[in-house]
Design a protein around this motif. Structure first.
Motif, PDB file in Angstrom:
ATOM      1  N   UNK A 150       0.968  -1.103  -0.014  1.00 13.78           N
ATOM      2  CA  UNK A 150      -0.002   0.102  -0.121  1.00 13.78           C
ATOM      3  C   UNK A 150       0.830   1.223   0.108  1.00 13.78           C
ATOM      4  N   UNK A 151       1.814   1.370   0.825  1.00 12.47           N
ATOM      5  CA  UNK A 151       2.820   2.345   0.973  1.00 12.47           C
ATOM      6  C   UNK A 151       3.303   2.800  -0.679  1.00 12.47           C
ATOM      7  N   UNK A 152       4.001   1.528  -1.255  1.00 13.96           N
ATOM      8  CA  UNK A 152       4.599   1.643  -2.569  1.00 13.96           C
ATOM      9  C   UNK A 152       3.469   2.693  -3.459  1.00 13.96           C
ATOM     10  N   UNK A 153       2.121   1.919  -3.587  1.00 16.50           N
ATOM     11  CA  UNK A 153       1.312   2.313  -4.649  1.00 16.50           C
ATOM     12  C   UNK A 153       0.944   3.983  -4.071  1.00 16.50           C
ATOM     13  N   UNK A 154       0.595   4.045  -2.963  1.00 25.60           N
ATOM     14  CA  UNK A 154       0.072   5.513  -2.145  1.00 25.60           C
ATOM     15  C   UNK A 154       1.262   6.555  -2.781  1.00 25.60           C
ATOM     16  N   UNK A 155       2.405   6.229  -2.420  1.00 22.42           N
ATOM     17  CA  UNK A 155       3.316   7.280  -2.648  1.00 22.42           C
ATOM     18  C   UNK A 155       3.642   7.477  -4.209  1.00 22.42           C
ATOM     19  N   UNK A 156       3.606   6.460  -4.976  1.00 20.60           N
ATOM     20  CA  UNK A 156       3.679   6.386  -6.451  1.00 20.60           C
ATOM     21  C   UNK A 156       2.309   7.436  -6.981  1.00 20.60           C
ATOM     22  N   UNK A 157       1.391   7.034  -6.326  1.00 20.18           N
ATOM     23  CA  UNK A 157      -0.026   7.911  -6.698  1.00 20.18           C
ATOM     24  C   UNK A 157       0.201   9.649  -6.402  1.00 20.18           C
ATOM     25  N   UNK A 158       0.823   9.507  -5.215  1.00 24.04           N
ATOM     26  CA  UNK A 158       0.865  10.950  -4.653  1.00 24.04           C
ATOM     27  C   UNK A 158       2.140  11.747  -5.795  1.00 24.04           C
ATOM     28  N   UNK A 159       2.971  10.872  -6.313  1.00 25.40           N
ATOM     29  CA  UNK A 159       3.850  11.466  -6.916  1.00 25.40           C
ATOM     30  C   UNK A 159       3.306  11.877  -8.549  1.00 25.40           C
ATOM     31  N   UNK A 160       2.429  10.874  -8.745  1.00 25.27           N
ATOM     32  CA  UNK A 160       1.595  11.143 -10.243  1.00 25.27           C
ATOM     33  C   UNK A 160       0.789  12.358 -10.113  1.00 25.27           C
ATOM     34  N   UNK A 161       0.208  12.524  -8.810  1.00 27.16           N
ATOM     35  CA  UNK A 161      -0.891  13.649  -8.633  1.00 27.16           C
ATOM     36  C   UNK A 161      -0.099  14.999  -8.822  1.00 27.16           C
ATOM     37  N   UNK A 162       0.960  15.050  -8.227  1.00 22.86           N
ATOM     38  CA  UNK A 162       2.020  16.221  -8.071  1.00 22.86           C
ATOM     39  C   UNK A 162       2.615  16.412  -9.470  1.00 22.86           C
ATOM     40  N   UNK A 163       2.965  15.551 -10.450  1.00 21.02           N
ATOM     41  CA  UNK A 163       3.362  15.572 -11.815  1.00 21.02           C
ATOM     42  C   UNK A 163       2.292  16.020 -12.472  1.00 21.02           C
ATOM     43  N   UNK A 164       1.005  15.316 -12.376  1.00 19.28           N
ATOM     44  CA  UNK A 164      -0.239  15.917 -13.239  1.00 19.28           C
ATOM     45  C   UNK A 164      -0.559  17.499 -12.932  1.00 19.28           C
TER      46      UNK A 164
END
Length: 517
Positions: free
Chosen positions: A204-218
């Motif tokens: 969950x931590x891996x997918x959550x942090x990846x999703x946060x990074x994507x939201x920031x990049x988007x």
């Protein structure tokens, strides 16, 4: 300093831009079921303001993802549990004190092996390396992706745990390994429980942090990502991926740090009234007071760095029952803007009561104009009674102290309370959580036993260790300040033994500047 702070609550996701420690702009958006969509919405709304369309140094997020997973029994994974300490700990295996429903979701395999240390740091039994290798092969063959390792008295000597990690890395290199001494303190079961919870949240931590990074990049933002942690400081996203349990209570601590920053008070009581709950705590030197006892998370006893907080089911979205009159603990949560009466819904909430009483002016007041005054007064009295009783429970001194009232539901806090010298309401108090995230510092902690040193030398040695850990976590060395110091002589150990715990905190280092020696 230009930072964006984001705090994800049960009802709202708040985002704020801080420039040179001043709030430039903030937005509040409903939290979405997948959380990351709400973050993206908040970032887009924030960046739409011309004053906020600047290059930022960092994005800091406080999230409830990980504690919600444990409490709701969702998105946890099966893990391997390695206990090193046989035969002494045979009667209390891992998961022995867990709720059965959560244990069944997490317990993938238990391995109990000889090894570990005694209370004075001496080896208890020779480490069973052959057993460790066999356990690693079984973990690999079973397809487990995360493992927690706990050895007796590993905070005094972590060598058994580090050896286990080396063996696991050799035989099953793709497995994530959590070592208990990286998280907890002395106390086998509670430290082990923290490691087990941490390991169960790895995917969950891996997918959550990846999703946060994507939201920031988007959102078009190019800046490093940090996550807030339980003590009111931040950690790099990479560290957060490895230690998700360190973010369990970050929401409430964000609010407390934000309240301290906005008010200028470093020592005070704080109540953060959100949409679902009210979190009550105490500031000491600008940071939340830490819990020195066992803290239960989702029914699991843990002992690691957590704030001393009391959460009650009282917030802006709390249900109001009429017979008998009672506020909370149920809440409409992020559905406040659709379910509350003033927004066209059918559920009477504490926000409706506040609008009817003239405490706030939001929504359509005409929809609550016919509420009986008796009901309004009784609901407010119930809310005030709960706040009064629970704030008094969290006080550590008999005299009157100031109370900082923050959060979107702070309108529920009355202007006077027994035992409180003054109620302080600050500008931007409804987004204190996001402010706390944006201004958060990086911390480092040392908690270990020293021998044959004077008290002053032992504290200095612990402070140096804590400082090195803070710098490793991303702090600027020249900004570090000591936040907490505790020392306790250990009479049963030879060599003038002293257990010392020191915590330091400092500003996030500028990556463009050379590190201080």
């Amino acid at each position: 300093m230009k930072r964006i702070g984001i705090d994800v609550g049960g009802t709202n996701t708040d985002a704020v831009l801080i420039v040179d420690e001043k709030v430039v702009h903030f937005v509040k958006r409903p939290t979405t079921a997948d959380v990351t969509s709400g973050i993206l919405d908040a970032l887009k709304a924030l960046r739409a303001e011309p004053a906020a369309a600047v290059k930022v140094d960092a994005v800091v997020i406080g999230t409830t993802h990980f504690i919600n997973a444990v409490v709701q029994r969702r998105h946890v994974q099966k893990i391997g549990a390695i206990r090193i300490g046989m035969p002494a700990s045979a009667s209390l295996p891992p998961f022995c004190d867990w709720p059965t429903d959560l244990a069944s979701l997490v317990n993938g395999e238990i391995f109990m092996l000889e090894g570990g240390h005694d209370y004075d740091g001496r080896p208890f039994m020779p480490l069973d390396t052959a057993g460790l290798k066999e356990a690693a092969r079984k973990i690999r063959d079973k397809g487990l992706r995360s493992v927690a390792v706990c050895s007796s008295f590993s905070p005094l000597d972590p060598s058994c745990e580090t050896t286990a990690r080396e063996i696991l890395a050799e035989i099953c290199p793709d497995v994530a390994v959590t070592l208990s001494h990286d998280l907890g303190r002395i106390g086998l079961l509670e430290r082990e429980n923290a490691a087990l919870l941490n390991a169960s949240l790895h995917d969950l931590a891996v997918t959550t942090v990846a999703a946060f990074r994507k939201a920031i990049a988007d959102s078009g933002i190019d800046a490093p990502l940090f996550l807030t942690q339980n003590d009111g400081t931040v950690m790099q996203a990479e560290i957060a991926t490895a230690f998700p349990v360190m973010s369990f209570a970050s929401g409430a601590t964000n609010s407390m740090r934000g309240a301290a920053h906005l008010s200028g008070l470093d020592d005070a009581m704080v109540v953060d009234v959100g949409g679902t709950t009210s979190d009550i705590g105490q500031l000491r030197h600008g940071f939340p007071r830490e819990a020195n006892a066992v803290v239960e998370v989702g029914g699991v006893r843990t002992l690691f760095r957590m704030p001393d907080l009391l959460s009650i089911g009282l917030g802006g979205g709390s249900h109001v029952d009429e017979d008998p009159v009672r506020v909370g603990p149920l809440s409409v949560g992020y559905r406040l803007t659709t379910d509350a009466l003033v927004f066209g819904g059918s559920r009477l909430t504490s926000t409706d009561i506040a609008v009817a009483a003239g405490l706030i002016d939001i929504g359509d007041r005409s929809r609550v104009a016919r509420l009986p005054k008796r009901l309004i007064d009784a609901a407010l009295r119930d809310a005030w009674r709960k706040l009064e009783e629970d704030i008094d429970r969290m006080k550590t001194e008999a005299g009157d102290v100031p109370l900082l009232a923050v959060g979107g539901g702070a309108f529920l806090v009355p202007d006077r309370l027994p035992g409180i010298s003054e109620i302080v309401r600050v500008p931007h108090g409804d987004c204190a959580n996001a402010v706390g995230a944006a201004i958060a510092q990086v911390s480092g902690e040392a908690d270990q036993v020293f021998r044959d040193l004077t008290r002053e030398d032992a504290i200095a040695a612990a402070r140096d260790i804590a400082a090195d850990r803070a710098v490793q976590a991303g702090a600027a060395r020249d900004s570090l300040k000591t936040v907490d110091v505790e020392d306790m002589p250990i009479a049963y150990l030879p060599g003038n033994a002293l257990r010392v715990r020191v915590r330091v905190a400092g500003a996030i280092a500028d990556p463009d500047l050379p590190a201080a020696a």
